[in-house]
Write a protein that holds these residues in place. Structure first.
Motif, mmCIF file in Angstrom:
data_model
loop_
_atom_site.group_PDB
_atom_site.id
_atom_site.type_symbol
_atom_site.label_atom_id
_atom_site.label_comp_id
_atom_site.label_asym_id
_atom_site.label_seq_id
_atom_site.Cartn_x
_atom_site.Cartn_y
_atom_site.Cartn_z
ATOM 1 N N LEU A 127 -6.875 3.577 -11.831
ATOM 2 C CA LEU A 127 -6.292 2.635 -12.556
ATOM 3 C C LEU A 127 -7.387 1.968 -13.574
ATOM 4 N N GLY A 128 -8.557 2.547 -13.386
ATOM 5 C CA GLY A 128 -9.772 2.081 -14.443
ATOM 6 C C GLY A 128 -10.461 0.750 -14.194
ATOM 7 N N LEU A 129 -10.089 0.525 -12.597
ATOM 8 C CA LEU A 129 -10.895 -0.697 -12.262
ATOM 9 C C LEU A 129 -12.273 -0.435 -11.608
ATOM 10 N N SER A 130 -12.671 0.815 -11.550
ATOM 11 C CA SER A 130 -13.839 1.382 -11.286
ATOM 12 C C SER A 130 -14.229 2.373 -12.166
ATOM 13 N N THR A 131 -15.599 2.086 -12.757
ATOM 14 C CA THR A 131 -15.995 3.184 -13.544
ATOM 15 C C THR A 131 -16.536 4.143 -13.055
ATOM 16 N N GLN A 132 -17.087 4.056 -11.744
ATOM 17 C CA GLN A 132 -17.867 5.280 -10.806
ATOM 18 C C GLN A 132 -16.764 6.186 -10.553
ATOM 19 N N VAL A 133 -17.181 7.514 -11.115
ATOM 20 C CA VAL A 133 -16.334 8.768 -10.650
ATOM 21 C C VAL A 133 -16.606 8.903 -9.155
ATOM 22 N N PRO A 134 -15.627 9.101 -8.435
ATOM 23 C CA PRO A 134 -15.648 9.291 -6.932
ATOM 24 C C PRO A 134 -16.504 10.651 -6.565
ATOM 25 N N ALA A 135 -17.358 10.530 -5.411
ATOM 26 C CA ALA A 135 -17.888 11.642 -5.086
ATOM 27 C C ALA A 135 -16.754 12.714 -4.587
ATOM 28 N N ARG A 136 -15.882 12.058 -4.080
ATOM 29 C CA ARG A 136 -14.673 12.823 -3.119
ATOM 30 C C ARG A 136 -13.473 11.956 -3.626
ATOM 31 N N TYR A 137 -12.517 12.510 -4.052
ATOM 32 C CA TYR A 137 -11.022 12.189 -4.358
ATOM 33 C C TYR A 137 -10.357 12.115 -3.029
ATOM 34 N N VAL A 138 -9.894 11.063 -2.318
ATOM 35 C CA VAL A 138 -9.362 11.183 -1.178
ATOM 36 C C VAL A 138 -7.932 10.444 -1.004
ATOM 37 N N TYR A 139 -7.150 11.094 -0.496
ATOM 38 C CA TYR A 139 -5.502 11.069 -0.619
ATOM 39 C C TYR A 139 -5.205 10.802 1.089
ATOM 40 N N GLU A 199 -0.675 9.449 -0.735
ATOM 41 C CA GLU A 199 -0.971 8.179 -1.373
ATOM 42 C C GLU A 199 -2.748 8.156 -1.683
ATOM 43 N N PRO A 200 -3.091 7.702 -2.749
ATOM 44 C CA PRO A 200 -4.452 7.997 -2.966
ATOM 45 C C PRO A 200 -5.277 6.798 -2.133
ATOM 46 N N SER A 201 -6.560 7.001 -1.626
ATOM 47 C CA SER A 201 -7.185 6.027 -0.934
ATOM 48 C C SER A 201 -7.492 4.737 -1.766
ATOM 49 N N GLY A 202 -8.094 3.441 -1.645
ATOM 50 C CA GLY A 202 -8.388 2.687 -2.292
ATOM 51 C C GLY A 202 -9.378 2.936 -3.357
ATOM 52 N N ASP A 203 -10.491 3.390 -3.108
ATOM 53 C CA ASP A 203 -11.563 3.770 -4.104
ATOM 54 C C ASP A 203 -10.798 4.776 -5.168
ATOM 55 N N THR A 204 -10.071 5.639 -4.587
ATOM 56 C CA THR A 204 -9.531 6.665 -5.524
ATOM 57 C C THR A 204 -8.446 5.875 -6.468
ATOM 58 N N ALA A 205 -7.880 4.997 -6.023
ATOM 59 C CA ALA A 205 -6.662 4.194 -6.746
ATOM 60 C C ALA A 205 -7.500 3.403 -7.838
ATOM 61 N N SER A 215 3.589 2.894 -7.368
ATOM 62 C CA SER A 215 3.668 1.922 -6.062
ATOM 63 C C SER A 215 2.590 1.937 -5.599
ATOM 64 N N ALA A 216 2.207 3.298 -5.013
ATOM 65 C CA ALA A 216 1.123 3.778 -4.078
ATOM 66 C C ALA A 216 -0.254 3.197 -4.917
ATOM 67 N N LEU A 217 -0.415 3.553 -6.031
ATOM 68 C CA LEU A 217 -1.848 3.318 -6.703
ATOM 69 C C LEU A 217 -1.851 1.849 -6.671
ATOM 70 N N LEU A 218 -1.066 1.121 -6.949
ATOM 71 C CA LEU A 218 -1.060 -0.417 -7.051
ATOM 72 C C LEU A 218 -1.369 -1.029 -5.748
ATOM 73 N N VAL A 219 -0.675 -0.617 -4.553
ATOM 74 C CA VAL A 219 -0.809 -1.211 -3.232
ATOM 75 C C VAL A 219 -2.209 -0.804 -2.617
ATOM 76 N N GLN A 220 -2.698 0.383 -2.814
ATOM 77 C CA GLN A 220 -4.030 0.562 -2.379
ATOM 78 C C GLN A 220 -5.061 0.156 -3.185
ATOM 79 N N ALA A 221 -4.879 0.160 -4.526
ATOM 80 C CA ALA A 221 -5.992 -0.513 -5.257
ATOM 81 C C ALA A 221 -6.087 -2.247 -4.963
ATOM 82 N N ILE A 222 -4.829 -2.857 -4.913
ATOM 83 C CA ILE A 222 -5.118 -4.276 -4.692
ATOM 84 C C ILE A 222 -5.471 -4.730 -3.090
ATOM 85 N N LYS A 223 -5.201 -3.894 -2.116
ATOM 86 C CA LYS A 223 -5.756 -3.762 -0.782
ATOM 87 C C LYS A 223 -7.234 -3.651 -0.766
#
Length: 200
Positions: free
Chosen positions: A99-111, A89-95, A144-152
Protein backbone atom coordinates in the motif's frame (compact mmCIF):
# COMPACT_ATOMS: atom_id res chain seq x y z
CA UNK A 1 -2.79 -27.27 -31.69
CA UNK A 2 -1.52 -24.10 -33.38
CA UNK A 3 -5.03 -22.66 -33.17
CA UNK A 4 -5.21 -23.37 -29.43
CA UNK A 5 -1.77 -21.81 -28.96
CA UNK A 6 -2.89 -18.65 -30.76
CA UNK A 7 -6.12 -18.47 -28.76
CA UNK A 8 -4.34 -18.96 -25.44
CA UNK A 9 -1.66 -16.38 -26.19
CA UNK A 10 -4.36 -13.94 -27.32
CA UNK A 11 -6.04 -14.34 -23.90
CA UNK A 12 -2.72 -13.84 -22.07
CA UNK A 13 -1.91 -10.72 -24.11
CA UNK A 14 -5.36 -9.36 -23.37
CA UNK A 15 -4.69 -9.62 -19.63
CA UNK A 16 -1.69 -7.34 -20.07
CA UNK A 17 2.01 -7.19 -19.32
CA UNK A 18 2.76 -8.25 -15.76
CA UNK A 19 0.03 -10.92 -15.65
CA UNK A 20 1.10 -13.95 -13.58
CA UNK A 21 -0.69 -17.26 -14.05
CA UNK A 22 -0.68 -21.05 -14.08
CA UNK A 23 -2.35 -23.60 -16.34
CA UNK A 24 -5.21 -23.74 -13.81
CA UNK A 25 -6.28 -20.25 -14.91
CA UNK A 26 -7.31 -21.65 -18.29
CA UNK A 27 -8.74 -25.01 -17.22
CA UNK A 28 -12.30 -23.81 -17.88
CA UNK A 29 -11.43 -23.08 -21.53
CA UNK A 30 -8.93 -25.76 -22.57
CA UNK A 31 -7.84 -29.30 -21.69
CA UNK A 32 -5.25 -29.27 -18.88
CA UNK A 33 -2.61 -31.37 -20.65
CA UNK A 34 -2.97 -29.25 -23.78
CA UNK A 35 -2.52 -26.03 -21.79
CA UNK A 36 0.67 -27.37 -20.17
CA UNK A 37 2.08 -28.23 -23.61
CA UNK A 38 1.12 -24.85 -25.07
CA UNK A 39 2.61 -22.89 -22.16
CA UNK A 40 5.88 -24.81 -22.45
CA UNK A 41 5.92 -24.00 -26.17
CA UNK A 42 5.27 -20.30 -25.53
CA UNK A 43 8.20 -20.27 -23.08
CA UNK A 44 10.48 -21.75 -25.76
CA UNK A 45 9.35 -18.97 -28.12
CA UNK A 46 10.13 -16.35 -25.42
CA UNK A 47 6.55 -15.13 -25.56
CA UNK A 48 6.02 -15.81 -21.85
CA UNK A 49 8.40 -16.54 -18.97
CA UNK A 50 8.49 -19.48 -16.57
CA UNK A 51 8.79 -17.87 -13.12
CA UNK A 52 9.13 -21.28 -11.49
CA UNK A 53 7.67 -24.71 -12.06
CA UNK A 54 3.97 -24.32 -12.89
CA UNK A 55 3.93 -20.51 -12.61
CA UNK A 56 4.40 -18.18 -15.60
CA UNK A 57 4.17 -14.49 -16.43
CA UNK A 58 3.78 -12.20 -19.41
CA UNK A 59 6.65 -9.99 -18.28
CA UNK A 60 6.88 -6.23 -18.39
CA UNK A 61 9.87 -4.82 -20.28
CA UNK A 62 11.83 -1.75 -19.17
CA UNK A 63 13.22 0.31 -22.06
CA UNK A 64 15.30 2.24 -19.53
CA UNK A 65 16.95 -0.87 -18.11
CA UNK A 66 16.87 -2.80 -21.36
CA UNK A 67 15.52 -5.91 -19.68
CA UNK A 68 12.39 -7.69 -18.50
CA UNK A 69 11.27 -6.79 -14.98
CA UNK A 70 10.79 -9.27 -12.14
CA UNK A 71 7.16 -10.27 -11.55
CA UNK A 72 5.20 -8.53 -8.81
CA UNK A 73 5.31 -10.87 -5.83
CA UNK A 74 1.70 -10.08 -4.91
CA UNK A 75 0.59 -11.29 -8.34
CA UNK A 76 2.70 -14.45 -7.94
CA UNK A 77 1.10 -15.10 -4.54
CA UNK A 78 -2.40 -14.81 -6.01
CA UNK A 79 -1.46 -17.06 -8.94
CA UNK A 80 -0.47 -19.73 -6.40
CA UNK A 81 -3.71 -19.16 -4.51
CA UNK A 82 -5.81 -19.67 -7.65
CA UNK A 83 -3.76 -22.70 -8.69
CA UNK A 84 -4.17 -24.52 -5.38
CA UNK A 85 -7.54 -22.98 -4.41
CA UNK A 86 -6.09 -21.37 -1.27
CA UNK A 87 -7.51 -18.29 0.36
CA UNK A 88 -4.73 -15.86 1.22
CA UNK A 89 -4.10 -12.51 2.88
CA UNK A 90 -0.87 -10.51 3.09
CA UNK A 91 0.77 -10.20 6.51
CA UNK A 92 0.86 -6.74 8.10
CA UNK A 93 4.37 -5.81 6.93
CA UNK A 94 3.67 -7.06 3.41
CA UNK A 95 0.39 -5.12 3.31
CA UNK A 96 2.11 -1.92 4.44
CA UNK A 97 4.65 -2.24 1.63
CA UNK A 98 2.03 -3.06 -1.03
CA UNK A 99 0.00 0.00 0.00
CA UNK A 100 3.06 2.26 -0.07
CA UNK A 101 3.03 2.94 3.67
CA UNK A 102 6.46 1.38 4.06
CA UNK A 103 9.34 2.11 1.70
CA UNK A 104 11.41 -0.80 2.97
CA UNK A 105 11.27 -3.75 0.58
CA UNK A 106 10.41 -6.84 2.65
CA UNK A 107 13.19 -9.40 3.01
CA UNK A 108 10.38 -11.93 2.81
CA UNK A 109 6.86 -11.50 1.47
CA UNK A 110 4.57 -13.31 3.90
CA UNK A 111 0.96 -14.32 3.23
CA UNK A 112 -1.47 -16.03 5.59
CA UNK A 113 -3.19 -18.99 3.98
CA UNK A 114 -5.69 -21.76 4.65
CA UNK A 115 -3.36 -24.02 2.65
CA UNK A 116 -0.16 -25.71 3.84
CA UNK A 117 2.97 -23.86 4.91
CA UNK A 118 5.09 -23.21 1.81
CA UNK A 119 8.21 -21.21 0.95
CA UNK A 120 9.38 -20.28 -2.55
CA UNK A 121 12.26 -18.41 -4.12
CA UNK A 122 10.82 -16.19 -6.88
CA UNK A 123 13.75 -14.96 -8.96
CA UNK A 124 15.60 -13.97 -5.79
CA UNK A 125 12.57 -12.82 -3.77
CA UNK A 126 11.39 -14.92 -0.83
CA UNK A 127 7.68 -15.75 -0.75
CA UNK A 128 6.20 -17.54 2.25
CA UNK A 129 2.70 -18.86 2.93
CA UNK A 130 1.85 -19.33 6.61
CA UNK A 131 -1.08 -21.52 7.56
CA UNK A 132 -3.51 -19.90 10.00
CA UNK A 133 -6.98 -20.71 11.32
CA UNK A 134 -9.55 -20.70 8.53
CA UNK A 135 -11.89 -18.33 10.38
CA UNK A 136 -9.31 -15.54 10.14
CA UNK A 137 -9.19 -15.59 6.35
CA UNK A 138 -11.73 -15.09 3.65
CA UNK A 139 -12.47 -11.57 2.50
CA UNK A 140 -14.07 -11.49 -0.92
CA UNK A 141 -11.81 -8.69 -2.18
CA UNK A 142 -8.01 -8.61 -2.02
CA UNK A 143 -8.19 -4.89 -1.21
CA UNK A 144 -10.21 -5.66 1.94
CA UNK A 145 -7.47 -7.96 3.23
CA UNK A 146 -4.78 -5.40 2.37
CA UNK A 147 -6.55 -2.65 4.30
CA UNK A 148 -7.36 -4.77 7.36
CA UNK A 149 -3.84 -6.17 7.71
CA UNK A 150 -2.17 -2.77 7.14
CA UNK A 151 -4.43 -1.00 9.65
CA UNK A 152 -3.92 -3.71 12.29
CA UNK A 153 -0.17 -3.59 11.72
CA UNK A 154 -0.05 0.20 12.19
CA UNK A 155 -2.06 0.05 15.41
CA UNK A 156 -4.95 2.16 16.66
CA UNK A 157 -2.76 4.98 18.02
CA UNK A 158 -0.85 5.45 14.75
CA UNK A 159 -3.82 6.14 12.46
CA UNK A 160 -3.70 9.76 11.32
CA UNK A 161 -5.47 11.94 8.77
CA UNK A 162 -2.39 11.54 6.55
CA UNK A 163 -2.51 7.72 6.79
CA UNK A 164 -6.20 7.67 5.89
CA UNK A 165 -5.53 9.97 2.91
CA UNK A 166 -2.71 7.69 1.68
CA UNK A 167 -4.90 4.59 2.00
CA UNK A 168 -7.72 6.36 0.19
CA UNK A 169 -5.42 7.03 -2.78
CA UNK A 170 -4.57 3.34 -3.09
CA UNK A 171 -8.15 2.05 -3.31
CA UNK A 172 -10.43 2.56 -6.32
CA UNK A 173 -13.51 4.51 -5.27
CA UNK A 174 -15.82 2.01 -7.00
CA UNK A 175 -14.67 -0.57 -4.42
CA UNK A 176 -15.57 1.55 -1.37
CA UNK A 177 -19.10 0.16 -0.77
CA UNK A 178 -17.93 -3.39 -1.51
CA UNK A 179 -15.07 -3.16 1.01
CA UNK A 180 -17.32 -1.66 3.69
CA UNK A 181 -19.71 -4.58 3.26
CA UNK A 182 -16.85 -7.11 3.03
CA UNK A 183 -15.19 -6.04 6.29
CA UNK A 184 -18.17 -5.47 8.58
CA UNK A 185 -17.17 -8.37 10.88
CA UNK A 186 -13.70 -7.00 11.73
CA UNK A 187 -12.77 -5.37 15.06
CA UNK A 188 -14.72 -2.15 15.73
CA UNK A 189 -11.76 0.27 15.63
CA UNK A 190 -10.41 -1.28 12.42
CA UNK A 191 -13.85 -1.06 10.81
CA UNK A 192 -14.11 2.59 11.88
CA UNK A 193 -10.86 3.37 10.04
CA UNK A 194 -12.01 1.45 6.96
CA UNK A 195 -15.23 3.48 6.85
CA UNK A 196 -13.17 6.69 6.95
CA UNK A 197 -10.96 5.41 4.11
CA UNK A 198 -13.96 4.34 2.05
CA UNK A 199 -16.04 7.49 2.43
CA UNK A 200 -17.02 9.03 -0.90
Amino acid sequence: MQSIENKLFYIIKGLGRGYVFSSADFSDKFNGATVDWVLSNLVLQNKIRRVMRGIYDFPKYSELLGQYLSPEIDKVAHAFARKFKWRIEPSGDTALYLLGLSTQVPARYVYFSDGPKREYDILGNQLEFKKIALKNIGFKYAESALLVQAIKSLGKDNISVEIIAKLKQKIESKLYPKIIKDTKTVTDWVYSVIKQVCQE
